[in-house]
Design a protein around this motif. Structure first.
Motif, mmCIF file in Angstrom:
data_model
loop_
_atom_site.group_PDB
_atom_site.id
_atom_site.type_symbol
_atom_site.label_atom_id
_atom_site.label_comp_id
_atom_site.label_asym_id
_atom_site.label_seq_id
_atom_site.Cartn_x
_atom_site.Cartn_y
_atom_site.Cartn_z
ATOM 1 N N GLU A 10 41.043 63.190 46.237
ATOM 2 C CA GLU A 10 42.391 63.056 45.697
ATOM 3 C C GLU A 10 42.852 61.657 45.905
ATOM 4 N N TRP A 11 43.127 60.805 44.770
ATOM 5 C CA TRP A 11 43.564 59.316 45.135
ATOM 6 C C TRP A 11 45.031 59.108 45.231
ATOM 7 N N VAL A 12 45.327 58.561 46.222
ATOM 8 C CA VAL A 12 46.969 58.320 46.580
ATOM 9 C C VAL A 12 47.149 56.918 46.761
ATOM 10 N N ALA A 13 48.335 56.347 46.824
ATOM 11 C CA ALA A 13 48.674 55.239 47.144
ATOM 12 C C ALA A 13 48.228 54.847 48.505
ATOM 13 N N ALA A 14 47.927 53.400 48.715
ATOM 14 C CA ALA A 14 47.730 53.216 49.864
ATOM 15 C C ALA A 14 48.838 52.637 50.827
ATOM 16 N N ASP A 15 49.830 52.462 50.053
ATOM 17 C CA ASP A 15 51.364 52.424 50.728
ATOM 18 C C ASP A 15 52.287 53.119 49.839
ATOM 19 N N GLY A 16 53.525 52.562 50.126
ATOM 20 C CA GLY A 16 54.722 53.312 49.516
ATOM 21 C C GLY A 16 54.828 52.861 48.108
ATOM 22 N N ASP A 17 54.613 51.765 47.801
ATOM 23 C CA ASP A 17 54.794 51.248 46.326
ATOM 24 C C ASP A 17 53.678 51.441 45.157
ATOM 25 N N GLY A 18 52.654 51.901 45.843
ATOM 26 C CA GLY A 18 51.413 52.317 44.966
ATOM 27 C C GLY A 18 50.715 51.248 44.473
ATOM 28 N N PRO A 19 49.626 51.219 43.536
ATOM 29 C CA PRO A 19 48.710 50.006 43.015
ATOM 30 C C PRO A 19 49.747 48.926 42.227
ATOM 31 N N ASP A 20 49.367 47.941 42.364
ATOM 32 C CA ASP A 20 49.886 46.870 41.803
ATOM 33 C C ASP A 20 49.399 46.750 40.367
ATOM 34 N N MET A 21 50.130 46.990 39.169
ATOM 35 C CA MET A 21 49.395 47.273 37.944
ATOM 36 C C MET A 21 49.662 45.615 37.073
ATOM 37 N N THR A 22 50.025 44.851 37.783
ATOM 38 C CA THR A 22 50.130 43.323 37.214
ATOM 39 C C THR A 22 48.515 43.045 36.438
ATOM 40 N N ASP A 23 48.467 42.350 35.365
ATOM 41 C CA ASP A 23 47.461 42.056 34.424
ATOM 42 C C ASP A 23 47.049 40.664 34.993
ATOM 43 N N ALA A 24 45.817 40.405 34.897
ATOM 44 C CA ALA A 24 45.190 38.936 35.078
ATOM 45 C C ALA A 24 44.170 38.986 33.820
ATOM 46 N N TYR A 25 44.339 37.622 33.238
ATOM 47 C CA TYR A 25 43.506 37.487 32.042
ATOM 48 C C TYR A 25 43.068 36.178 31.777
ATOM 49 N N THR A 26 41.660 36.057 31.820
ATOM 50 C CA THR A 26 41.051 34.856 31.379
ATOM 51 C C THR A 26 40.294 35.134 29.949
ATOM 52 N N ALA A 27 38.934 35.705 30.001
ATOM 53 C CA ALA A 27 38.329 36.111 28.584
ATOM 54 C C ALA A 27 38.482 37.796 28.877
ATOM 55 N N LEU A 28 38.571 38.325 29.917
ATOM 56 C CA LEU A 28 38.593 39.568 30.171
ATOM 57 C C LEU A 28 39.934 40.146 30.849
ATOM 58 N N LEU A 29 40.673 41.423 30.520
ATOM 59 C CA LEU A 29 41.669 41.938 31.302
ATOM 60 C C LEU A 29 41.300 42.698 32.627
ATOM 61 N N ARG A 30 41.861 42.190 33.775
ATOM 62 C CA ARG A 30 41.628 42.762 35.224
ATOM 63 C C ARG A 30 42.784 43.009 35.546
ATOM 64 N N MET A 31 42.866 43.703 36.737
ATOM 65 C CA MET A 31 43.929 43.986 37.721
ATOM 66 C C MET A 31 44.129 42.762 38.452
ATOM 67 N N LYS A 32 45.288 41.928 38.601
ATOM 68 C CA LYS A 32 45.504 40.795 39.334
ATOM 69 C C LYS A 32 45.272 40.820 40.920
ATOM 70 N N GLU A 33 45.541 42.115 41.402
ATOM 71 C CA GLU A 33 45.077 42.552 42.621
ATOM 72 C C GLU A 33 44.123 43.416 42.675
ATOM 73 N N PRO A 34 42.835 43.201 43.308
ATOM 74 C CA PRO A 34 41.893 44.705 42.923
ATOM 75 C C PRO A 34 42.496 45.861 43.761
ATOM 76 N N LEU A 35 42.049 46.895 43.256
ATOM 77 C CA LEU A 35 42.596 48.254 43.455
ATOM 78 C C LEU A 35 42.303 48.618 44.944
ATOM 79 N N VAL A 36 43.527 48.835 45.919
ATOM 80 C CA VAL A 36 43.440 49.444 47.122
ATOM 81 C C VAL A 36 44.094 50.919 47.102
ATOM 82 N N ALA A 37 43.241 51.731 47.717
ATOM 83 C CA ALA A 37 43.805 53.099 47.484
ATOM 84 C C ALA A 37 43.557 54.050 48.838
ATOM 85 N N GLY A 38 44.372 55.039 48.905
ATOM 86 C CA GLY A 38 44.098 56.145 49.687
ATOM 87 C C GLY A 38 43.282 57.019 49.270
ATOM 88 N N ILE A 39 42.323 57.859 49.948
ATOM 89 C CA ILE A 39 41.529 58.915 49.266
ATOM 90 C C ILE A 39 41.769 60.177 50.126
#
Length: 501
Positions: free
Chosen positions: A461-490
């Motif tokens: 089960e994948w849960v937020a590592a903190d109260g705010d949940g994952p940062d969904m901000t985009d980062a883009y050069t040639a490909l679309l990525r997460m600006k902050e790589p995913l950190v999660a609780g399992i």
């Protein structure tokens, strides 16, 4: 001559170069579609600069908003060169399918020649007999359905081994995990077997090629500007990216060459892998190396980033995650693993994957096309050699086609939704492009994303590592990525009441 004088001289020469280039260019009869106002010399480049500087919305979002004012086909300028932006599904279908032969060439920056063997790879070369030969090689060897199917057991075992590694690392870190690196390495191993043969198992290669992929992606932002102003390659203070490109080229060659040598020295080399095809056609060694690297470059980041986005969406939408777990786990029956065969029988899993592809297309502006002859697009006359870009993000977020396009709603892709079988929607879902230059790795990408995601959800089960949940901000050069790589609780599914600690 000191560096300041070098810069002044180079800029003067550059301005002369631009003026002469403009005068030398044959006068065009093309009447361009409307578009945003441009500045002298730099055109609309300032909008890209604001993006790179940070704090501004990303360029594909800006272009989407502009299209609502200027229309589904509009003109923007990178320097003194026009680029046609397509932002609706009718125009996209015309470019990618109906007139794909007219728009089948690539607009590849000069800087990219260092990591494409001087533009002789499938991705970088223009359409023609040479491109067709490479395309057949990719489809007939690296991405051949029978070759992929022979890897089924290995692919499933890799997915299980990855979940075990993630579990072990999470136990060390109090139930918190950064899964992206493990997903990337898993994908590299899968692609490596398709490129080099089923016995590929080089851990050093897996670890070593990953940062090379990142380095090539990071070069792309500068490459756009170097193409607009070619003279900057001669300015001492701005030549670092060119030296970096040469360094990356040499590192890629030193990474892949030993695998080629190993293959050539094998007593029973695989005859169904991509390397076999490349060697049998006597391509230059540099072309062979970068055709192989291209498969990793185009597969690894797109697949792993999509899986990371999927996990982030599921963390933020726990009810959807529960519904998906019910399907992948077989309801009341707890599966030890999810197989390729089962993945293909899971409609809700496919709907979740498709919704991630829709909301976060890995190439939101597609791959730039170039017209190979004078043509027309949506009634506008377009000259040969003009850059054409399809804003896939805009098409995937068109409220005329998609209900509540900003919401994560996998149900929109289920068969019972009659609206989703309309022609408009079929032509408005283009995560892999369409037509002649559709992504050759589409089937493998969809399978790898589905299989990996299913096993990650089945086991944890994948849960937020903190109260705010994952940062969904985009980062883009040639490909679309997460600006902050995913950190999660399992949490292990076998005991949902405890975290890993």
């Amino acid at each position: 001559m000191n560096i300041n004088l070098w810069i002044i001289v180079s800029m003067v020469v550059g301005m002369i170069f631009i003026v002469l280039e403009r005068r030398r260019r044959p006068k065009s009869t093309m009447k361009l579609p409307p578009g945003p106002p441009k500045l002298p010399i730099i055109g609309n480049l300032h909008q890209n600069l604001r993006q790179i500087g940070g704090g501004a919305e990303l360029i594909y979002v800006t272009l989407f908003k502009m299209s609502q004012k200027y229309g589904g086909i509009m003109t923007t300028w990178l320097g003194m060169k026009p680029t046609i932006i397509i932002s609706d599904h009718e125009g996209a279908w015309e470019v990618l399918v109906n007139k794909s032969a007219d728009c089948a060439s690539r607009m590849i920056p000069y800087l990219s020649k260092y990591v494409t063997a001087n533009r002789t790879t499938l991705f970088s070369t223009d359409h023609g007999p040479y491109w067709q030969s490479l395309r057949k090689g990719v489809q007939g060897y690296a991405m051949n359905p029978s070759a992929i199917s022979t890897q089924t057991l290995s692919q499933e075992n890799e997915a299980i081994a990855m979940t075990q590694t993630i579990q072990e690392q999470a136990m060390i870190n109090g139930g918190i995990i950064r899964p992206l690196v493990y997903i990337r390495h898993n994908t590299i191993r899968v692609v490596g077997r398709l490129c080099f043969g089923p016995d590929f198992n080089n851990k050093a290669f897996v670890i070593g090629i990953d940062p090379l992929i990142n380095d090539v992606i990071n070069l792309t932002a500068f490459s756009r500007f170097s193409e607009v102003f070619p003279f900057i390659r001669y300015i001492p203070g701005l030549r670092g990216s060119f030296r970096k490109a040469i360094e990356i080229r040499d590192r890629v060659m030193s990474m892949i060459q030993p695998e080629i040598s190993r293959y050539q020295s094998s007593k029973s080399p695989c005859t169904t892998c991509y390397l076999h095809f490349l060697l049998s056609h006597d391509y230059p060694m540099e072309t062979i190396i970068f055709c192989l690297f291209e498969i990793f470059f185009l597969s690894v980041d797109s697949t792993s980033s999509t899986i990371a986005w999927a996990l982030a969406f599921l963390i933020r939408n726990p009810e959807i995650q529960k519904k998906l777990f019910k399907e992948v786990s077989g309801g009341d029956k707890k599966r030890e693993r999810v197989t390729v065969y089962q993945v293909n029988k899971m409609p809700y899993l496919q709907a979740v994957v498709n919704e991630v592809f829709r909301m976060k297309p890995i190439a939101p502006l597609g791959i730039p096309h170039k017209t190979v002859k004078d043509t027309t697009l949506k009634g506008w006359k377009i000259d040969k050699g003009t850059a054409v870009m399809v804003n896939i993000y805009a098409i995937h977020h068109d409220p005329k086609v998609w209900d509540h396009p900003e919401q994560f709603m996998p149900e929109r892709f289920l068969n019972e939704n009659a609206r989703n079988v309309s022609v408009a929607t079929e032509r408005s879902f283009l995560p892999f492009g369409a037509g002649m230059r559709i992504c050759a790795g589409m089937d493998l990408g969809k399978l790898q994303v589905g299989l990996t995601l299913a096993n990650l959800i089945n086991k944890f089960e994948w849960v937020a590592a903190d109260g705010d949940g994952p940062d969904m901000t985009d980062a883009y050069t040639a490909l679309l990525r997460m600006k902050e790589p995913l950190v999660a609780g399992i949490k292990l599914r076998t005991n949902l009441g405890t975290t890993l600690s």
